[in-house]
Design a protein around this motif. Sequence first.
Motif, PDB file in Angstrom:
ATOM      1  N   UNK A  94       5.302  10.571  10.589  1.00 53.16           N
ATOM      2  CA  UNK A  94       6.768  10.753  10.547  1.00 53.16           C
ATOM      3  C   UNK A  94       7.223  11.164   9.156  1.00 53.16           C
ATOM      4  N   UNK A  95       6.614  10.571   8.155  1.00 53.40           N
ATOM      5  CA  UNK A  95       6.945  10.875   6.759  1.00 53.40           C
ATOM      6  C   UNK A  95       6.670  12.342   6.447  1.00 53.40           C
ATOM      7  N   UNK A  96       5.523  12.831   6.911  1.00 55.47           N
ATOM      8  CA  UNK A  96       5.183  14.232   6.660  1.00 55.47           C
ATOM      9  C   UNK A  96       6.100  15.182   7.408  1.00 55.47           C
ATOM     10  N   UNK A  97       6.554  14.772   8.589  1.00 61.09           N
ATOM     11  CA  UNK A  97       7.418  15.627   9.404  1.00 61.09           C
ATOM     12  C   UNK A  97       8.857  15.644   8.921  1.00 61.09           C
ATOM     13  N   UNK A  98       9.294  14.608   8.230  1.00 63.19           N
ATOM     14  CA  UNK A  98      10.681  14.501   7.792  1.00 63.19           C
ATOM     15  C   UNK A  98      10.944  15.517   6.691  1.00 63.19           C
TER      16      UNK A  98
ATOM     17  N   UNK B 164       0.817  -1.217   0.000  1.00 64.14           N
ATOM     18  CA  UNK B 164       0.000   0.000   0.000  1.00 64.14           C
ATOM     19  C   UNK B 164       0.849   1.266   0.000  1.00 64.14           C
ATOM     20  N   UNK B 165       1.884   1.279   0.799  1.00 62.16           N
ATOM     21  CA  UNK B 165       2.701   2.489   0.949  1.00 62.16           C
ATOM     22  C   UNK B 165       3.554   2.770  -0.273  1.00 62.16           C
ATOM     23  N   UNK B 166       3.885   1.742  -1.028  1.00 59.54           N
ATOM     24  CA  UNK B 166       4.714   1.928  -2.221  1.00 59.54           C
ATOM     25  C   UNK B 166       4.028   2.817  -3.256  1.00 59.54           C
ATOM     26  N   UNK B 167       2.707   2.913  -3.185  1.00 55.15           N
ATOM     27  CA  UNK B 167       1.975   3.738  -4.153  1.00 55.15           C
ATOM     28  C   UNK B 167       1.929   5.199  -3.747  1.00 55.15           C
ATOM     29  N   UNK B 168       2.388   5.501  -2.539  1.00 56.50           N
ATOM     30  CA  UNK B 168       2.325   6.879  -2.049  1.00 56.50           C
ATOM     31  C   UNK B 168       3.686   7.535  -2.205  1.00 56.50           C
ATOM     32  N   UNK B 169       3.714   8.596  -2.976  1.00 58.01           N
ATOM     33  CA  UNK B 169       4.984   9.252  -3.267  1.00 58.01           C
ATOM     34  C   UNK B 169       4.956  10.732  -2.961  1.00 58.01           C
ATOM     35  N   UNK B 170       5.801  11.491  -3.635  1.00 61.43           N
ATOM     36  CA  UNK B 170       5.949  12.918  -3.355  1.00 61.43           C
ATOM     37  C   UNK B 170       4.640  13.715  -3.423  1.00 61.43           C
ATOM     38  N   UNK B 171       3.760  13.387  -4.339  1.00 65.67           N
ATOM     39  CA  UNK B 171       2.499  14.136  -4.437  1.00 65.67           C
ATOM     40  C   UNK B 171       1.660  13.939  -3.177  1.00 65.67           C
ATOM     41  N   UNK B 172       1.622  12.700  -2.665  1.00 60.86           N
ATOM     42  CA  UNK B 172       0.886  12.435  -1.431  1.00 60.86           C
ATOM     43  C   UNK B 172       1.520  13.176  -0.260  1.00 60.86           C
ATOM     44  N   UNK B 173       2.835  13.200  -0.254  1.00 54.67           N
ATOM     45  CA  UNK B 173       3.552  13.859   0.829  1.00 54.67           C
ATOM     46  C   UNK B 173       3.316  15.364   0.814  1.00 54.67           C
ATOM     47  N   UNK B 174       3.266  15.932  -0.364  1.00 49.86           N
ATOM     48  CA  UNK B 174       3.014  17.368  -0.500  1.00 49.86           C
ATOM     49  C   UNK B 174       1.584  17.715  -0.067  1.00 49.86           C
ATOM     50  N   UNK B 175       0.659  16.837  -0.378  1.00 49.81           N
ATOM     51  CA  UNK B 175      -0.759  17.038  -0.092  1.00 49.81           C
ATOM     52  C   UNK B 175      -1.094  16.763   1.376  1.00 49.81           C
ATOM     53  N   UNK B 176      -0.326  15.892   2.018  1.00 50.46           N
ATOM     54  CA  UNK B 176      -0.616  15.421   3.366  1.00 50.46           C
ATOM     55  C   UNK B 176      -0.831  16.491   4.420  1.00 50.46           C
ATOM     56  N   UNK B 177       0.047  17.477   4.552  1.00 52.87           N
ATOM     57  CA  UNK B 177      -0.157  18.492   5.588  1.00 52.87           C
ATOM     58  C   UNK B 177      -1.460  19.281   5.422  1.00 52.87           C
ATOM     59  N   UNK B 178      -1.841  19.557   4.190  1.00 51.59           N
ATOM     60  CA  UNK B 178      -3.102  20.286   3.963  1.00 51.59           C
ATOM     61  C   UNK B 178      -4.290  19.416   4.350  1.00 51.59           C
ATOM     62  N   UNK B 179      -4.221  18.146   4.013  1.00 53.46           N
ATOM     63  CA  UNK B 179      -5.287  17.212   4.383  1.00 53.46           C
ATOM     64  C   UNK B 179      -5.390  17.103   5.901  1.00 53.46           C
ATOM     65  N   UNK B 180      -4.261  16.957   6.566  1.00 48.97           N
ATOM     66  CA  UNK B 180      -4.227  16.856   8.024  1.00 48.97           C
ATOM     67  C   UNK B 180      -4.820  18.112   8.658  1.00 48.97           C
TER      68      UNK B 180
END
Length: 192
Positions: free
Chosen positions: A161-165, A90-106
């Motif tokens: 942790x991924x979003x914070x790194x 599941x996590x292998x499909x999540x890349x830079x776009x998800x990481x960029x979007x994550x803080x706004x979603x949170x």
Amino acid sequence: MARWEPGARERLVMAAVDLFTDQGYDATTVAQIAERAGVTKSTFFRYFPDKRELLSAGQETLSRLLTEGITEAPDEAGPLDALAAGLERACATMGPANREFGPRLTAAIAASTELQEREALKTVGLAAAISQALLGRGVPGPAAQLAAELGVLAFKQGYARWLEDDQESAESLTPYALAALNDLRAAVKTLD
């Protein structure tokens, strides 16, 4: 409006999160979301029954990938190793776009009680899917349920942790989720 352009679903989700963050969930209308995404209201409703469903957009895919990874793990894999295989898939499909979007979603979820409730329901659904996949492998009920809860917790902790790194090398969620699972495994051993 450019209804024919690809990526309407993704644009709708991004527009909604931006609007939820800027003006709040309750103040945001479907019409505003559609306008910001560059689609019509009817296009919105082709993808989502209402604005609450926007943030559940990836839930089915996440559950499917997790359960596929668990199901396809080697027969000799124990419950937590099978869970690790599911997280990896599941996590292998999540890349830079998800990481960029994550803080706004949170931030959007944190600002709305209704979205927090939806997020809690998603968590329950994810744990149920993992548990069912483990039961299908012959894992006894209590062990399957415990492993499922650990899996959800590992995913959430790894994601945070991924979003914070701030390192550029943090392109994939996978190592973060697997490290969180390993931390939880070690913590479980201390409970005896």
